[in-house]
Design a protein around this motif. Structure first.
Motif, short mmCIF file in Angstrom:
data_model
loop_
_atom_site.label_atom_id
_atom_site.label_comp_id
_atom_site.label_asym_id
_atom_site.label_seq_id
_atom_site.Cartn_x
_atom_site.Cartn_y
_atom_site.Cartn_z
N GLN A 44 -9.50 4.08 5.03
CA GLN A 44 -9.42 5.51 5.37
C GLN A 44 -8.49 6.21 4.39
O GLN A 44 -7.33 5.81 4.23
CB GLN A 44 -8.91 5.68 6.79
CG GLN A 44 -8.78 7.13 7.19
CD GLN A 44 -8.20 7.29 8.59
OE1 GLN A 44 -7.95 6.33 9.28
NE2 GLN A 44 -8.02 8.53 8.99
N VAL A 45 -8.98 7.23 3.74
CA VAL A 45 -8.14 8.04 2.86
C VAL A 45 -7.44 9.06 3.73
O VAL A 45 -8.07 9.99 4.24
CB VAL A 45 -8.97 8.71 1.74
CG1 VAL A 45 -8.07 9.61 0.88
CG2 VAL A 45 -9.65 7.66 0.87
N SER A 46 -6.17 8.86 3.95
CA SER A 46 -5.38 9.77 4.77
C SER A 46 -4.07 10.05 4.04
O SER A 46 -3.74 9.40 3.06
CB SER A 46 -5.11 9.15 6.15
OG SER A 46 -4.40 7.94 6.02
N SER A 47 -3.35 11.03 4.54
CA SER A 47 -2.12 11.43 3.87
C SER A 47 -1.12 10.26 3.84
O SER A 47 -0.78 9.71 4.88
CB SER A 47 -1.49 12.62 4.58
OG SER A 47 -0.29 12.98 3.93
N PRO A 48 -0.65 9.89 2.65
CA PRO A 48 0.31 8.80 2.56
C PRO A 48 1.76 9.28 2.66
O PRO A 48 2.66 8.73 2.02
CB PRO A 48 0.02 8.21 1.17
CG PRO A 48 -0.43 9.39 0.37
CD PRO A 48 -1.17 10.29 1.35
N LEU A 52 4.18 6.85 1.06
CA LEU A 52 4.27 7.45 -0.27
C LEU A 52 3.05 7.22 -1.15
O LEU A 52 2.65 8.10 -1.88
CB LEU A 52 5.53 7.02 -1.01
CG LEU A 52 6.85 7.33 -0.32
CD1 LEU A 52 8.01 6.83 -1.17
CD2 LEU A 52 6.99 8.80 -0.04
N ALA A 53 2.44 6.03 -1.10
CA ALA A 53 1.27 5.78 -1.95
C ALA A 53 0.37 4.74 -1.30
O ALA A 53 0.85 3.79 -0.68
CB ALA A 53 1.70 5.31 -3.32
N ARG A 54 -0.93 4.96 -1.45
CA ARG A 54 -1.93 4.00 -0.99
C ARG A 54 -2.91 3.75 -2.13
O ARG A 54 -3.34 4.69 -2.79
CB ARG A 54 -2.70 4.54 0.20
CG ARG A 54 -1.99 4.50 1.50
CD ARG A 54 -2.96 4.73 2.66
NE ARG A 54 -2.27 4.59 3.91
CZ ARG A 54 -1.78 5.60 4.61
NH1 ARG A 54 -1.95 6.83 4.19
NH2 ARG A 54 -1.14 5.39 5.74
N ASP A 63 -9.66 1.80 -9.15
CA ASP A 63 -9.05 2.09 -7.86
C ASP A 63 -8.66 3.57 -7.79
O ASP A 63 -8.37 4.20 -8.81
CB ASP A 63 -7.78 1.27 -7.65
CG ASP A 63 -8.04 -0.21 -7.48
OD1 ASP A 63 -9.21 -0.60 -7.25
OD2 ASP A 63 -7.07 -0.98 -7.57
N LEU A 64 -8.63 4.07 -6.57
CA LEU A 64 -8.09 5.40 -6.30
C LEU A 64 -6.69 5.19 -5.73
O LEU A 64 -6.52 4.50 -4.72
CB LEU A 64 -8.96 6.15 -5.29
CG LEU A 64 -8.39 7.45 -4.74
CD1 LEU A 64 -8.24 8.49 -5.85
CD2 LEU A 64 -9.26 7.99 -3.62
N VAL A 65 -5.68 5.74 -6.40
CA VAL A 65 -4.31 5.68 -5.91
C VAL A 65 -3.95 7.06 -5.42
O VAL A 65 -4.01 8.04 -6.18
CB VAL A 65 -3.32 5.21 -7.01
CG1 VAL A 65 -1.89 5.23 -6.48
CG2 VAL A 65 -3.70 3.83 -7.51
N ASP A 82 5.74 1.70 -8.78
CA ASP A 82 5.02 0.74 -9.61
C ASP A 82 3.51 0.96 -9.55
O ASP A 82 2.74 0.06 -9.23
CB ASP A 82 5.38 -0.69 -9.19
CG ASP A 82 4.98 -1.71 -10.25
OD1 ASP A 82 4.95 -1.35 -11.44
OD2 ASP A 82 4.67 -2.85 -9.87
N LEU A 83 3.09 2.17 -9.87
CA LEU A 83 1.68 2.55 -9.82
C LEU A 83 0.95 2.12 -11.09
O LEU A 83 1.53 2.06 -12.16
CB LEU A 83 1.55 4.06 -9.65
CG LEU A 83 2.24 4.67 -8.44
CD1 LEU A 83 2.11 6.19 -8.46
CD2 LEU A 83 1.67 4.10 -7.15
N ASP A 84 -0.33 1.84 -10.95
CA ASP A 84 -1.18 1.51 -12.09
C ASP A 84 -1.74 2.80 -12.66
O ASP A 84 -2.87 3.18 -12.39
CB ASP A 84 -2.31 0.57 -11.65
CG ASP A 84 -3.20 0.15 -12.80
OD1 ASP A 84 -2.88 0.46 -13.97
OD2 ASP A 84 -4.23 -0.50 -12.53
#
Length: 151
Positions: A44-48, A52-54, A63-65, A82-84
């Motif tokens: 589920q894409v919901s507010s992180p 902070l990040a999903r 991927d969708l970050v 540590d995001l891609d």
């Protein structure tokens, strides 16, 4: 807003940075849901807001970050996540001024919601679930990635 997110998905690729700006209830998360649906994002894409990040793996490629920078006080805190950045499509809500220097190309989406609409108060209402109302959306790409791309 979801339909606009789906349309943007058609032009996005790994390494793209999308910054969403707008007030509470403008549709930032709804736009990201549409983007995620078009990319075949799992989960589920919901507010992180609180995590902070999903990261959502997709069936269509990178991927969708999904990042919510609302609670961050300094751009340096994004490094701690540590995001891609290069291998994913990264969408940052409340990211204006927080992602400077992360990429030389940014897709900026500013959503302006009309004033005088339904009020969003308390914790009982998800601001992204307020009934549709007119919005003005300005999409602008800066940097070499977006030169010559029609949005």
């Amino acid at each position: 807003m979801g339909a606009l997110g789906a349309r943007l998905a058609a032009v996005l690729r790994a390494g793209d940075l999308v910054v969403l700006t707008g007030p509470l209830g403008a549709g930032k998360t709804t736009m990201t849901r549409g983007l995620g649906a078009a990319l075949g994002a799992r989960g589920q894409v919901s507010s992180p807001t609180f995590v902070l990040a999903r990261t959502h793996p997709t069936t269509a490629g990178p991927d969708l970050v999904h990042v919510d920078a609302y609670r961050l006080s300094d751009p340096v805190e994004l490094d701690d996540l540590d995001l891609d950045w290069d291998g994913s499509i990264v969408v940052v809500e409340w990211g204006r001024g927080m992602v400077d220097g992360v990429s030389d190309s940014v897709l900026d989406v500013e959503i302006v919601r009309a004033t005088g609409g339904a009020a969003v108060t308390g914790d009982a209402v998800d601001p992204d679930d307020v009934p549709d109302e007119p919005r003005r959306v300005v999409v602008s790409g800066t940097g070499p990635r977006w030169q010559g791309v029609t949005l």
